[in-house]
Design a protein around this motif. Structure first.
Motif, PDB file in Angstrom:
ATOM      1  N   PRO A   1      35.331  60.250 -18.593  1.00 14.59           N
ATOM      2  CA  PRO A   1      34.120  59.462 -18.870  1.00 14.59           C
ATOM      3  C   PRO A   1      34.205  58.621 -20.142  1.00 14.59           C
ATOM      4  O   PRO A   1      33.499  57.618 -20.269  1.00 14.59           O
ATOM      5  N   ARG A   2      35.081  59.023 -21.076  1.00 22.61           N
ATOM      6  CA  ARG A   2      35.207  58.265 -22.332  1.00 22.61           C
ATOM      7  C   ARG A   2      35.892  56.924 -22.090  1.00 22.61           C
ATOM      8  O   ARG A   2      35.802  56.016 -22.938  1.00 22.61           O
ATOM      9  N   LYS A   3      36.552  56.778 -20.953  1.00 25.85           N
ATOM     10  CA  LYS A   3      37.262  55.546 -20.634  1.00 25.85           C
ATOM     11  C   LYS A   3      36.368  54.515 -19.933  1.00 25.85           C
ATOM     12  O   LYS A   3      36.802  53.384 -19.693  1.00 25.85           O
ATOM     13  N   LEU A   4      35.138  54.890 -19.595  1.00 31.25           N
ATOM     14  CA  LEU A   4      34.236  54.000 -18.868  1.00 31.25           C
ATOM     15  C   LEU A   4      33.645  52.942 -19.784  1.00 31.25           C
ATOM     16  O   LEU A   4      33.733  53.037 -21.014  1.00 31.25           O
ATOM     17  N   GLU A   5      32.998  51.944 -19.199  1.00 32.59           N
ATOM     18  CA  GLU A   5      32.269  50.962 -19.990  1.00 32.59           C
ATOM     19  C   GLU A   5      31.011  51.609 -20.550  1.00 32.59           C
ATOM     20  O   GLU A   5      30.362  52.396 -19.878  1.00 32.59           O
ATOM     21  N   ARG A   6      30.690  51.293 -21.791  1.00 32.01           N
ATOM     22  CA  ARG A   6      29.527  51.853 -22.486  1.00 32.01           C
ATOM     23  C   ARG A   6      29.502  53.386 -22.414  1.00 32.01           C
ATOM     24  O   ARG A   6      28.510  53.999 -22.012  1.00 32.01           O
ATOM     25  N   PRO A   7      30.586  54.043 -22.823  1.00 29.82           N
ATOM     26  CA  PRO A   7      30.643  55.502 -22.714  1.00 29.82           C
ATOM     27  C   PRO A   7      29.926  56.186 -23.867  1.00 29.82           C
ATOM     28  O   PRO A   7      29.642  55.585 -24.906  1.00 29.82           O
ATOM     29  N   SER A   8      29.661  57.464 -23.698  1.00 35.09           N
ATOM     30  CA  SER A   8      29.339  58.309 -24.842  1.00 35.09           C
ATOM     31  C   SER A   8      30.584  58.387 -25.717  1.00 35.09           C
ATOM     32  O   SER A   8      31.716  58.213 -25.243  1.00 35.09           O
ATOM     33  N   ASP A   9      30.388  58.670 -26.991  1.00 32.91           N
ATOM     34  CA  ASP A   9      31.544  58.855 -27.867  1.00 32.91           C
ATOM     35  C   ASP A   9      32.138  60.261 -27.740  1.00 32.91           C
ATOM     36  O   ASP A   9      33.151  60.566 -28.363  1.00 32.91           O
ATOM     37  N   HIS A  10      31.513  61.103 -26.920  1.00 32.56           N
ATOM     38  CA  HIS A  10      32.003  62.457 -26.658  1.00 32.56           C
ATOM     39  C   HIS A  10      32.508  62.573 -25.225  1.00 32.56           C
ATOM     40  O   HIS A  10      32.039  61.859 -24.333  1.00 32.56           O
ATOM     41  N   ALA A  11      33.406  63.513 -24.997  1.00 32.32           N
ATOM     42  CA  ALA A  11      33.892  63.839 -23.649  1.00 32.32           C
ATOM     43  C   ALA A  11      33.373  65.219 -23.241  1.00 32.32           C
ATOM     44  O   ALA A  11      33.149  66.083 -24.093  1.00 32.32           O
ATOM     45  N   PRO A  12      33.182  65.449 -21.946  1.00 31.91           N
ATOM     46  CA  PRO A  12      32.772  66.779 -21.482  1.00 31.91           C
ATOM     47  C   PRO A  12      33.856  67.835 -21.733  1.00 31.91           C
ATOM     48  O   PRO A  12      35.048  67.543 -21.658  1.00 31.91           O
ATOM     49  N   VAL A  13      33.410  69.044 -22.011  1.00 21.04           N
ATOM     50  CA  VAL A  13      34.277  70.209 -22.085  1.00 21.04           C
ATOM     51  C   VAL A  13      33.847  71.159 -20.977  1.00 21.04           C
ATOM     52  O   VAL A  13      32.651  71.377 -20.767  1.00 21.04           O
ATOM     53  N   VAL A  14      34.810  71.708 -20.251  1.00 22.61           N
ATOM     54  CA  VAL A  14      34.515  72.505 -19.060  1.00 22.61           C
ATOM     55  C   VAL A  14      35.226  73.841 -19.124  1.00 22.61           C
ATOM     56  O   VAL A  14      36.428  73.907 -19.412  1.00 22.61           O
ATOM     57  N   VAL A  15      34.479  74.928 -18.850  1.00 27.18           N
ATOM     58  CA  VAL A  15      35.083  76.245 -18.735  1.00 27.18           C
ATOM     59  C   VAL A  15      34.885  76.743 -17.319  1.00 27.18           C
ATOM     60  O   VAL A  15      33.843  76.511 -16.703  1.00 27.18           O
ATOM     61  N   GLU A  16      35.899  77.430 -16.805  1.00 26.45           N
ATOM     62  CA  GLU A  16      35.824  78.018 -15.471  1.00 26.45           C
ATOM     63  C   GLU A  16      35.899  79.534 -15.624  1.00 26.45           C
ATOM     64  O   GLU A  16      36.838  80.068 -16.229  1.00 26.45           O
ATOM     65  N   LEU A  17      34.892  80.210 -15.040  1.00 28.47           N
ATOM     66  CA  LEU A  17      34.776  81.660 -15.139  1.00 28.47           C
ATOM     67  C   LEU A  17      34.897  82.263 -13.741  1.00 28.47           C
ATOM     68  O   LEU A  17      34.288  81.765 -12.786  1.00 28.47           O
ATOM     69  N   ALA A  18      35.658  83.332 -13.633  1.00 29.46           N
ATOM     70  CA  ALA A  18      35.798  84.038 -12.354  1.00 29.46           C
ATOM     71  C   ALA A  18      34.657  85.039 -12.245  1.00 29.46           C
ATOM     72  O   ALA A  18      34.772  86.195 -12.632  1.00 29.46           O
TER      73      ALA A  18
END
Length: 253
Positions: free
Chosen positions: A235-252
């Motif tokens: 998402p940071r590579k899009l036009e008019r992006p947020s200056d932050h990127a998502p962080v994702v955790v996967e839990l079993a």
């Protein structure tokens, strides 16, 4: 169970990005920060059309937090109990048996400033509240924009500012981990110079001149269930992006 956090830096501006990201990733919970809108302006209908219900805590122009989920949520808490604060920085809800806290930590502006002292007071109050929350909720996730790079490797080597990397801020982060919360990202081998925020100026994203200040911390009962934790730069590579990127955790779970 997939849980993500993302400082969107204005939900009104970034709503199309959020909707696209939800459709592509289908998280069980997405914690948002910096909504920059009052509750009456929250785009609940658009998110519900995408299959996501939300709990939120907003204010005009600044701050604001939310948790989006396709699942029912319960036991919602807004703000840090007992801490007088006009700034809307906390929303917590229980989803799928996991207590999820979406938090937007104060920036602090500059070491030694009034805003910095507020940041440290806020962090102390948060830590004490979470101490009790963890007693009540064995499965707990604290996710958000912490505005703290906890170690030297979480800041670009040429970062010269004191803010976000100062000893008092890092000590406050350590106090959270001393409660038993683990930095999910550091449970796994990660690439060097992994960051989640890049300034809009001076081609910072292109140069990867950033900080890792967006975090997901998990309680001891969830640590063994962590299967992956990643930063999604797309998402940071899009036009008019947020200056932050998502962080994702996967839990079993």
């Amino acid at each position: 169970m997939k849980i993500a956090t993302w400082n969107v830096n204005s939900l009104k501006v970034r709503l199309p990005h959020v909707l696209d990201w939800l459709a592509a990733n289908r998280p069980d919970a997405l914690c948002l920060q910096e909504l920059k809108m009052e509750d009456k302006a929250f785009p609940a209908a658009e998110l519900e059309a995408a299959g996501y219900r939300a709990v939120y805590n907003g204010q005009k122009t600044y701050n604001g937090v939310a948790i989006l989920s396709p699942h029912a949520s319960g036991e919602t808490t807004r703000d840090i109990p007992g801490f007088a604060d006009e700034q809307k920085r906390i929303i917590a809800a229980t989803i799928g048996g996991v207590r999820i806290v979406s938090a937007y930590f104060p920036n602090g502006q500059a070491v030694g400033s009034d805003k910095f002292e507020y940041k440290l007071r806020w962090l102390a109050a948060l830590t004490e509240w979470l101490r009790d929350e963890m007693k009540a909720h064995e499965r707990l996730v604290l996710a958000g924009d912490f505005n703290i790079a906890p170690e030297d490797r979480d800041a670009h080597p040429d970062w010269k500012e004191e803010i976000h990397v100062s000893p008092p801020e890092r000590a406050a982060f350590a106090a959270l981990t001393e409660l038993g919360l683990a930095d999910a990202y550091r449970l796994f081998d990660q690439p060097e110079k992994s960051y989640s925020w890049w300034d809009y100026r001076m081609g910072a994203f292109r140069r990867n001149f950033g900080l890792r200040i967006d975090h997901i911390l998990v309680s001891p009962a969830l640590r063994e269930n962590c299967r992956a934790c990643t930063i999604d730069k797309t998402p940071r590579k899009l036009e008019r992006p947020s200056d932050h990127a998502p962080v994702v955790v996967e839990l079993a779970l």
